[in-house]
Design a protein around this motif. Structure first.
Motif, PDB file in Angstrom:
ATOM      1  N   GLU A 170       0.987  -1.232  -0.038  1.00 51.26           N
ATOM      2  CA  GLU A 170      -0.061   0.099  -0.026  1.00 51.26           C
ATOM      3  C   GLU A 170       0.983   1.270   0.037  1.00 51.26           C
ATOM      4  N   PHE A 171       0.670   2.171  -0.936  1.00 49.72           N
ATOM      5  CA  PHE A 171       1.335   3.290  -0.959  1.00 49.72           C
ATOM      6  C   PHE A 171       0.765   4.589  -0.607  1.00 49.72           C
ATOM      7  N   PHE A 172       1.303   5.408   0.224  1.00 43.73           N
ATOM      8  CA  PHE A 172       0.855   6.496   0.687  1.00 43.73           C
ATOM      9  C   PHE A 172       1.620   7.689   0.078  1.00 43.73           C
ATOM     10  N   TYR A 173       1.052   8.512  -0.682  1.00 41.32           N
ATOM     11  CA  TYR A 173       1.744   9.686  -1.295  1.00 41.32           C
ATOM     12  C   TYR A 173       1.088  10.768  -0.683  1.00 41.32           C
ATOM     13  N   ILE A 174       2.158  11.491   0.155  1.00 43.93           N
ATOM     14  CA  ILE A 174       1.978  12.342   1.125  1.00 43.93           C
ATOM     15  C   ILE A 174       2.171  13.839   0.910  1.00 43.93           C
ATOM     16  N   ALA A 175       1.463  14.779   1.254  1.00 41.98           N
ATOM     17  CA  ALA A 175       1.455  16.340   0.970  1.00 41.98           C
ATOM     18  C   ALA A 175       0.996  16.782   1.858  1.00 41.98           C
ATOM     19  N   THR A 176       1.196  18.197   1.832  1.00 41.42           N
ATOM     20  CA  THR A 176       0.332  19.170   2.992  1.00 41.42           C
ATOM     21  C   THR A 176      -1.050  19.209   2.904  1.00 41.42           C
ATOM     22  N   THR A 177      -1.670  19.156   1.635  1.00 39.87           N
ATOM     23  CA  THR A 177      -3.097  19.166   1.521  1.00 39.87           C
ATOM     24  C   THR A 177      -3.401  17.791   0.364  1.00 39.87           C
ATOM     25  N   LEU A 178      -4.455  17.820   0.082  1.00 36.36           N
ATOM     26  CA  LEU A 178      -5.190  16.911  -0.823  1.00 36.36           C
ATOM     27  C   LEU A 178      -5.286  17.307  -2.188  1.00 36.36           C
ATOM     28  N   GLU A 179      -5.004  18.745  -2.340  1.00 35.68           N
ATOM     29  CA  GLU A 179      -4.944  19.490  -3.577  1.00 35.68           C
ATOM     30  C   GLU A 179      -3.972  19.054  -4.545  1.00 35.68           C
ATOM     31  N   PRO A 180      -3.972  19.105  -5.953  1.00 33.40           N
ATOM     32  CA  PRO A 180      -2.726  18.632  -6.520  1.00 33.40           C
ATOM     33  C   PRO A 180      -1.563  19.105  -6.092  1.00 33.40           C
ATOM     34  N   GLY A 181      -0.445  18.773  -5.979  1.00 33.63           N
ATOM     35  CA  GLY A 181       0.953  18.821  -5.590  1.00 33.63           C
ATOM     36  C   GLY A 181       1.625  19.278  -6.545  1.00 33.63           C
ATOM     37  N   PHE A 182       2.827  19.945  -6.517  1.00 35.93           N
ATOM     38  CA  PHE A 182       3.782  20.192  -7.610  1.00 35.93           C
ATOM     39  C   PHE A 182       5.121  19.415  -7.504  1.00 35.93           C
ATOM     40  N   MET A 183       5.469  18.760  -8.459  1.00 35.85           N
ATOM     41  CA  MET A 183       7.073  18.386  -8.689  1.00 35.85           C
ATOM     42  C   MET A 183       7.463  18.734  -9.893  1.00 35.85           C
ATOM     43  N   THR A 184       9.050  18.619 -10.171  1.00 31.85           N
ATOM     44  CA  THR A 184       9.462  18.922 -11.233  1.00 31.85           C
ATOM     45  C   THR A 184       9.259  17.821 -12.380  1.00 31.85           C
ATOM     46  N   PRO A 185       9.308  18.224 -13.858  1.00 35.35           N
ATOM     47  CA  PRO A 185       9.392  19.338 -14.363  1.00 35.35           C
ATOM     48  C   PRO A 185       7.948  19.885 -14.701  1.00 35.35           C
ATOM     49  N   GLY A 186       7.332  20.680 -13.859  1.00 33.15           N
ATOM     50  CA  GLY A 186       6.018  21.078 -14.219  1.00 33.15           C
ATOM     51  C   GLY A 186       4.848  20.144 -14.076  1.00 33.15           C
ATOM     52  N   LEU A 187       4.908  19.073 -13.197  1.00 33.38           N
ATOM     53  CA  LEU A 187       4.224  17.876 -13.212  1.00 33.38           C
ATOM     54  C   LEU A 187       3.309  18.370 -12.016  1.00 33.38           C
ATOM     55  N   HIS A 188       2.239  17.858 -12.146  1.00 31.59           N
ATOM     56  CA  HIS A 188       1.239  17.979 -10.828  1.00 31.59           C
ATOM     57  C   HIS A 188       0.610  16.477 -10.625  1.00 31.59           C
ATOM     58  N   PHE A 189       0.523  16.296  -9.183  1.00 34.52           N
ATOM     59  CA  PHE A 189      -0.011  14.745  -8.891  1.00 34.52           C
ATOM     60  C   PHE A 189      -1.014  15.065  -7.741  1.00 34.52           C
ATOM     61  N   VAL A 190      -1.986  14.079  -7.495  1.00 30.91           N
ATOM     62  CA  VAL A 190      -2.974  14.071  -6.552  1.00 30.91           C
ATOM     63  C   VAL A 190      -2.480  13.335  -5.184  1.00 30.91           C
ATOM     64  N   PRO A 191      -2.000  13.886  -4.195  1.00 27.30           N
ATOM     65  CA  PRO A 191      -1.855  13.052  -3.059  1.00 27.30           C
ATOM     66  C   PRO A 191      -2.883  12.270  -2.707  1.00 27.30           C
ATOM     67  N   THR A 192      -2.646  11.228  -1.873  1.00 21.63           N
ATOM     68  CA  THR A 192      -3.479  10.172  -1.540  1.00 21.63           C
ATOM     69  C   THR A 192      -3.783  10.544  -0.031  1.00 21.63           C
ATOM     70  N   VAL A 193      -2.844  11.235   0.692  1.00 21.59           N
ATOM     71  CA  VAL A 193      -3.066  11.398   2.311  1.00 21.59           C
ATOM     72  C   VAL A 193      -2.042  12.726   2.655  1.00 21.59           C
ATOM     73  N   THR A 194      -2.627  13.463   3.678  1.00 16.48           N
ATOM     74  CA  THR A 194      -1.921  14.510   4.446  1.00 16.48           C
ATOM     75  C   THR A 194      -0.725  14.226   5.367  1.00 16.48           C
ATOM     76  N   TYR A 195       0.190  15.105   5.701  1.00 20.20           N
ATOM     77  CA  TYR A 195       1.060  14.616   6.613  1.00 20.20           C
ATOM     78  C   TYR A 195       0.468  14.661   7.809  1.00 20.20           C
ATOM     79  N   GLU A 196      -0.867  15.052   8.141  1.00 18.71           N
ATOM     80  CA  GLU A 196      -1.493  15.236   9.293  1.00 18.71           C
ATOM     81  C   GLU A 196      -2.238  13.817   9.409  1.00 18.71           C
ATOM     82  N   ASP A 197      -2.797  12.954   8.323  1.00 18.90           N
ATOM     83  CA  ASP A 197      -3.494  11.912   8.474  1.00 18.90           C
ATOM     84  C   ASP A 197      -2.606  10.663   8.310  1.00 18.90           C
ATOM     85  N   CYS A 198      -1.396  11.153   7.875  1.00 21.14           N
ATOM     86  CA  CYS A 198      -0.557   9.644   7.377  1.00 21.14           C
ATOM     87  C   CYS A 198      -0.345   9.046   8.785  1.00 21.14           C
TER      88      CYS A 198
END
Length: 229
Positions: free
Chosen positions: A58-86
């Motif tokens: 099971e993979f947990f893709y973590i970010a500050t919010t569940l809004e689309p997050g940014f990574m290079t090069p101009g890629l946006h991803f959809v987190p599956t869990v926040t740091y608070e809830d992971c």
């Protein structure tokens, strides 16, 4: 941990504002999963022969919010869990290298709270500096992107920074077995590090057949922990 373990392997990935190449090693782990096996087992008899080795992950893709997050090069991803809830008691956490300006307090709190509860931590590039900023690496041997070693030593002098492609260090762990910290230099070293981790912790032939082979990842040239020069 062995590939025959019935326990689900839970993997957290901190990839908000990181460089895409830094977290590519996650695909090596993913190729060992039951989900991947279910999709490829009919492609070749050699794959199906390892069906019993496939790991429930099971993979947990973590970010500050569940809004689309940014990574290079101009890629946006959809987190599956926040740091608070992971969950804090994962099996593995992989950290890519974010910009030095990316230091959300939620991530720092997650790293401090999950550090003693998650057995294995893997970092690539300046992901180790992100982890160091939380204070958990004080007194430990680590590495980071080779071009950033001077900066790392200046910013986090409490950490023993080594000029190596990757470093393996024991860490505190509240559960059974031994805690491990694997820190790598740049993305290429990080991929070699994750491949080595998999070869040392799962059936080697299984790893070579389902992960390294299909990805055409060749373990030749300099794939050791150390730089040639």
């Amino acid at each position: 941990m062995t590939s025959s373990s019935p326990k689900k392997l839970r993997i957290g990935v901190m990839l908000e504002a990181v460089q895409l190449s830094d977290i590519l090693g996650i695909d090596i782990l993913g190729n060992l999963s039951k989900d991947y096996m279910s999709q490829v087992k009919d492609l070749q008899p050699a794959y199906a022969a390892f069906e019993s080795h496939a790991i429930d992950m099971e993979f947990f893709y973590i970010a500050t919010t569940l809004e689309p997050g940014f990574m290079t090069p101009g890629l946006h991803f959809v987190p599956t869990v926040t740091y608070e809830d992971c969950p804090r008691d994962l099996d593995i956490v992989l950290i890519g290298g974010p910009l030095l300006s990316h230091r959300p307090e939620q991530a720092a709190r997650f790293m401090r709270e999950a550090w003693p509860k998650t057995r294995v931590w893997l970092t690539t590039c300046i992901g180790s500096m992100w982890l160091a900023s939380s204070g958990v690496l004080d007194g430990l041997k680590c590495t980071t992107n080779r071009e950033c070693l001077g900066l790392a030593r200046k910013m986090h002098p409490e950490v023993e920074w080594l000029d190596q492609r990757w470093v393996i260090q024991d860490k505190v762990f509240e559960g059974e077995s031994k805690g491990e910290l694997w820190t790598a230099g740049g993305a290429g070293a990080g991929i070699h590090m994750v491949a080595t981790y998999c070869l040392e912790n799962f059936d080697r032939k299984f790893v070579k057949t389902l992960a390294l082979g299909p990805l055409e990842f060749r373990l030749d040239g300099n794939v050791s922990q150390f730089y040639l020069a």
